[in-house]
Design an enzyme around this catalytic site. Structure first.
Site, PDB file in Angstrom:
ATOM      1  CG  ASP A 128      -2.211   0.569   1.124  1.00  0.00           C
ATOM      2  OD1 ASP A 128      -2.307   1.585   0.434  1.00  0.00           O
ATOM      3  OD2 ASP A 128      -3.160   0.025   1.710  1.00  0.00           O
ATOM      4  CG  ASP A 230      -4.384   5.545   0.865  1.00  0.00           C
ATOM      5  OD1 ASP A 230      -5.347   4.805   1.100  1.00  0.00           O
ATOM      6  OD2 ASP A 230      -4.208   6.657   1.404  1.00  0.00           O
ATOM      7  CD  GLU A 284      -8.861   4.390  -1.297  1.00  0.00           C
ATOM      8  OE1 GLU A 284      -9.704   4.053  -0.451  1.00  0.00           O
ATOM      9  OE2 GLU A 284      -7.987   5.240  -1.066  1.00  0.00           O
ATOM     10  CG  HIS A 350      -8.608  -0.936   4.855  1.00  0.00           C
ATOM     11  ND1 HIS A 350      -8.507  -1.112   3.486  1.00  0.00           N
ATOM     12  CD2 HIS A 350      -8.205   0.332   5.093  1.00  0.00           C
ATOM     13  CE1 HIS A 350      -8.073  -0.005   2.928  1.00  0.00           C
ATOM     14  NE2 HIS A 350      -7.870   0.884   3.881  1.00  0.00           N
ATOM     15  CG  ASP A 351     -11.097   2.411   3.879  1.00  0.00           C
ATOM     16  OD1 ASP A 351     -10.546   2.520   4.990  1.00  0.00           O
ATOM     17  OD2 ASP A 351     -10.537   2.703   2.809  1.00  0.00           O
TER      18      ASP A 351
END
Ligand code: GLC
Length: 578
Positions: A128, A230, A284, A350-351
């Protein structure tokens, strides 16, 4: 209805398609076969995966310990959330040193051992890269804030206070929603789209971009296999900072995403980094529309490999969602990328809250079949599937009642914001119970021992109370578990290139409860039937004679007669077609 839709998609890759088969011993290379299209990605949130030193926080040694488990899933790659040094304002998404490992997680030696262990098992590693912003504790920012003429000043966005207040910018994590923070040290405001401790880097500064490419090369030289960028759609900014219309924040992606020179930066990154290594790349967010998404990933543009778009994962709302909407969104995206570009397929990360709690039915009666159904969906669509740790077990939301139980900065500061504005905090808490990121971050449930075998100390976030039933050890032993269904589905995808590359065709779009589609490649065609409801559902089939073998079934039986299939609640079936 016509089930049978023979289709030659990869004419060169799959002999027999073209009418001019390639010699059997020498298959023609297919221009659009790529390893990153064929992998299944397993996402690990390292904080919550496995703790080996009893501090309640997962670590790299924990991941090493569980590599055989990861391998047993059949997945090909791990996407690891950030593991760099960080003061953890946003659990590692605030990096203070991009070339070091967060103390909680271990050391660079641990990292090297982990990477080696993954490669020995044929598992790739995707890192990431968090470079829309750094931590305010990064050395660059310490320098930048120290004086207006510091060489690092232009690494970030500053607005001198003598010019008055800067034009309003919305911050996702600020308790007041304000993305400008006044800093008395130099009498200026700095920009932070996320928290106050996550100042935005200035991508318009070529030195910043070069720093980022050097960091990426550092990791690529270590042998990592890919990068997930990200919040990357937000990196480019108009540094004049024009005023935006009042209320823009309700639709901020329209104003923040894909601005200025973003595509040039990606082409530069591609030239500087990606083109020198065999790495995959994904950012992302895919912008505001299909055009934006295509500009990111179409092959002739030399930017990224695949788009990671949110419209699908955003469908589930606290009030539920309709299957019609779900089918419409996934079908529209598939057809927009049928001929050019490539997508990521996911329903959780994870969000987000837990897969089965948001998109399925986590009641005791239906948790198991609906979790299996959702995994069947993700693993039978075109695109690279991303599976989030714990969803292979059917882990569920924890459902905190009070704000004090949350650890996530977005939940905590969001609550403060609602309170400051005199909003409905009870409603906010209710929405968090459904959708909070902490729901998806509770510790991995390994076994039925204390703290689910995650840690010997107090975990940083509580373990879900259902861990005695929902855990790896129990599900390993049960052939009918969500976990073993996941493994079967992974193997099915590997055995059938049609599930990776095949044409997708929606059937009976108007059916209220069943999502039916075919995937076809060369002379192979598969039929997927998913009953997204807690009731039995019938599906008329005009051409049942073409139905061949049942390849996947999350129930023991299939109820079928000459012109219909009747599906059990949340039944998921994959058939071969003759
Ligand atoms: C991305 C990450 C999220 C993080 C944010 C700020 O959206 O996925 O977890 O909080 O960026 O870095």
């Amino acid at each position: 209805m016509q089930i049978r839709t023979l289709f030659c998609f990869l004419a060169l890759a799959f002999a027999g398609c073209t009418g001019q088969p390639a010699p059997a011993d020498k298959p023609s290379p297919a221009p659009d076969r790529e390893w990153w299209k064929e992998i299944i990605v397993y996402q690990i949130y390292p904080r919550s995966f496995k703790d080996t030193d009893g501090d309640g926080v997962g670590d790299l040694k924990g991941i090493i310990e569980k590599l055989d488990y990861v391998k047993s899933l059949g997945v090909d790659a791990v996407w690891l959330n950030p593991i760099y040094s960080s003061p953890n304002d946003d659990n590692g998404y605030d990096v203070s040193d991009y070339r070091n490992i967060m103390q909680d997680f271990g050391t660079m030696d641990d990292f090297d051992e982990m990477l080696k262990g993954m490669h020995q098992r044929g598992i790739k590693l995707i890192m990431d890269v968090v470079v829309n912003h750094s931590s305010d504790e990064h050395e660059w920012f310490r320098q930048s804030r120290s004086s207006r003429d510091n060489p690092y000043r232009d690494y970030y966005h500053w607005w001198p206070a003598e010019k008055g207040k800067p034009p309003y910018r919305y911050s996702l994590f600020d308790p007041k929603g304000d993305a400008w923070k006044y800093d008395s040290m130099t009498n200026a405001y700095y920009l932070h789209y996320f928290s106050q401790k996550q100042p935005d880097l200035n991508w318009e500064n070529p030195k910043v971009r070069q720093e980022v490419y050097d960091i990426m090369k550092f990791w690529a030289d270590k042998g990592v296999d890919g990068f997930r960028l990200d919040a990357f759609q937000f990196v480019a900014k108009d540094t004049i900072f024009p005023s935006f219309p009042e209320g823009f924040e309700k639709n901020f992606v329209e104003y923040y995403a894909m601005q200025g020179n973003l595509h040039e930066y990606l082409r530069e990154m591609n030239r500087e980094v990606f083109s020198h290594y065999d790495v995959m790349s994904v950012a992302e967010g895919a912008g505001r529309n299909f055009e934006d998404a295509h500009r990111l990933v179409d092959e002739d543009r030399h930017e990224l490999n695949m788009a990671y778009a949110f419209e699908g994962v955003d469908i589930a709302k606290p009030g539920g969602y309709t299957l019609a909407h779900f089918k419409e969104v996934f079908t529209r995206w598939d057809s927009a990328f049928a001929n050019n570009g490539w997508l990521s397929i996911f329903l959780a990360n994870h969000d987000q809250a837990r897969l089965v709690s948001r998109f399925g039915n986590d009641s005791p009666a239906f948790r198991i079949p609906s979790a299996k159904l959702l995994n069947t969906f993700i693993l039978s669509m075109r695109g690279t599937p991303y599976c989030y740790y714990g969803d292979e077990l059917g882990m569920t939301n924890i459902g905190f009642e009070k704000i004090e139980q949350y650890r996530d900065i977005s939940a905590i500061n969001g609550y403060k914001k609602v309170k400051n504005e005199g909003g409905d905090v009870e409603q906010y808490l209710k929405d968090l119970r459904f959708g909070s990121r902490d729901n998806g971050r509770t510790p991995m449930q390994w076994d039925s021992s204390e703290q689910a075998g995650f840690t010997s100390g107090p975990p940083w976030l509580p373990v879900n109370a259902n861990y005695r039933q929902v855990n790896v050890e129990a599900e390993n032993k049960d052939p009918a578990s969500v976990l073993n269904h996941f493994r079967k589905m992974v193997q099915l995808r590997k055995q059938h290139p049609a599930l990776v590359y095949g044409k997708y065709q929606l059937l009976q779009p108007e059916h209220p409860t069943v999502y039916a589609y075919t995937r076809s490649l060369g002379d192979e065609e598969l039929l997927v039937l998913l009953n997204f409801s807690d009731k039995k559902s019938g599906l008329a089939l005009a051409d049942v004679a073409t139905i061949g073998e049942v390849l996947i079934n999350n129930y023991g039986t299939v109820e079928m007669d000459k012109d219909a299939v009747r599906l059990e609640p949340y039944q998921a079936l994959v058939f071969s077609l003759k």
